[in-house]
Design a protein around this motif. Structure first.
Motif, PDB file in Angstrom:
ATOM      1  N   LEU A 135      -2.059  -2.932  -3.694  1.00  0.00           N
ATOM      2  CA  LEU A 135      -1.721  -4.066  -4.541  1.00  0.00           C
ATOM      3  C   LEU A 135      -1.725  -5.343  -3.714  1.00  0.00           C
ATOM      4  N   HIS A 136      -2.474  -6.329  -4.188  1.00  0.00           N
ATOM      5  CA  HIS A 136      -2.416  -7.693  -3.663  1.00  0.00           C
ATOM      6  C   HIS A 136      -1.829  -8.551  -4.774  1.00  0.00           C
ATOM      7  N   TYR A 137      -0.804  -9.320  -4.443  1.00  0.00           N
ATOM      8  CA  TYR A 137      -0.205 -10.184  -5.457  1.00  0.00           C
ATOM      9  C   TYR A 137       0.253 -11.489  -4.819  1.00  0.00           C
ATOM     10  N   TRP A 166      -2.745 -10.900  -9.225  1.00  0.00           N
ATOM     11  CA  TRP A 166      -2.383  -9.477  -9.308  1.00  0.00           C
ATOM     12  C   TRP A 166      -3.683  -8.702  -9.283  1.00  0.00           C
ATOM     13  N   HIS A 167      -3.934  -7.985  -8.214  1.00  0.00           N
ATOM     14  CA  HIS A 167      -5.142  -7.174  -8.040  1.00  0.00           C
ATOM     15  C   HIS A 167      -4.676  -5.817  -7.558  1.00  0.00           C
ATOM     16  N   HIS A 168      -4.759  -4.808  -8.421  1.00  0.00           N
ATOM     17  CA  HIS A 168      -4.181  -3.492  -8.160  1.00  0.00           C
ATOM     18  C   HIS A 168      -5.276  -2.436  -8.176  1.00  0.00           C
ATOM     19  N   GLN A 169      -5.524  -1.859  -7.003  1.00  0.00           N
ATOM     20  CA  GLN A 169      -6.500  -0.781  -6.871  1.00  0.00           C
ATOM     21  C   GLN A 169      -5.776   0.561  -6.923  1.00  0.00           C
ATOM     22  N   HIS A 170      -6.358   1.513  -7.657  1.00  0.00           N
ATOM     23  CA  HIS A 170      -5.824   2.872  -7.782  1.00  0.00           C
ATOM     24  C   HIS A 170      -6.925   3.810  -7.278  1.00  0.00           C
ATOM     25  N   GLU A 208      -6.718  -6.192 -12.894  1.00  0.00           N
ATOM     26  CA  GLU A 208      -6.432  -7.550 -12.455  1.00  0.00           C
ATOM     27  C   GLU A 208      -5.746  -8.300 -13.592  1.00  0.00           C
ATOM     28  N   THR A 256      -3.937  -7.586 -18.523  1.00  0.00           N
ATOM     29  CA  THR A 256      -4.769  -7.197 -17.395  1.00  0.00           C
ATOM     30  C   THR A 256      -6.148  -6.791 -17.903  1.00  0.00           C
ATOM     31  N   LYS A 315       0.862  -1.187   0.000  1.00  0.00           N
ATOM     32  CA  LYS A 315       0.000   0.000   0.000  1.00  0.00           C
ATOM     33  C   LYS A 315       0.893   1.230   0.000  1.00  0.00           C
ATOM     34  N   ASP A 346      -2.328   3.495  -3.911  1.00  0.00           N
ATOM     35  CA  ASP A 346      -2.258   2.208  -4.592  1.00  0.00           C
ATOM     36  C   ASP A 346      -2.378   1.129  -3.539  1.00  0.00           C
TER      37      ASP A 346
END
Length: 157
Positions: free
Chosen positions: A115-117, A96-100, A87, A73, A7, A113
């Motif tokens: 990010l879960h990976y 790979w799950h990336h929130q902005h 994603e 993605t 984060k 940001d």
């Protein structure tokens, strides 16, 4: 499968519209990615550049050791001016799950940001993350922070 979380927050001295227009455009991804990753967007997408749920973006990238990979993605969620999520559908990660996220603050925008990976291959993937991947991802985001400041200036409020 072990999942890792990163984060980061960065404040920028620009309007919410400027931040959204820049970060939600696939045209700008290569600008904020370290050059040694040889990041190239390979997909065709709608001409106006507006992001939408279901949008597929494909890339060529060399994330580690100069090995070229295809990466795909999907933009799964979009709330214009607030957030979007990308994603991985195909690529080097098991997840790979990336929130902005974007939020107006006095004198600019706070960008977050989340990010879960996850790395494939169980214990070998965990070791690879500890030795290589975690540091590489951190350096990519450090490069982005520096580059975004060079483009938009430093937040000073």
């Amino acid at each position: 499968m072990k999942t890792y979380v990163l984060k980061l927050k960065q404040n920028l001295p620009i309007t919410l519209d400027e931040a959204w227009d820049f970060f939600s455009s696939p045209h700008n991804l290569a600008k904020i990615t370290p050059p040694e990753m040889n990041f190239v967007v390979t997909s065709d997408y709608n001409g106006d550049g507006k992001m939408y749920p279901g949008m597929i973006i494909t890339y060529k990238v060399s994330p580690l050791l100069g090995i070229k990979l295809n990466w795909m993605t999907e933009i799964t969620h979009v709330e214009p001016g607030k957030y979007f999520v990308d994603e991985q559908r195909f690529g080097p990660y098991a997840l790979w799950h990336h929130q902005h996220h974007f939020k107006e603050i006095p004198g600019g925008v706070e960008m977050t940001d989340l990010l879960h990976y996850a790395i494939p291959f169980g214990v070998i993937g965990q070791l690879t993350n500890a030795v290589l991947v975690r540091e590489k991802i951190r350096k990519v985001f450090e490069f982005r922070v520096k580059t975004v400041e060079e483009i938009f200036g430093k937040y000073t409020v």
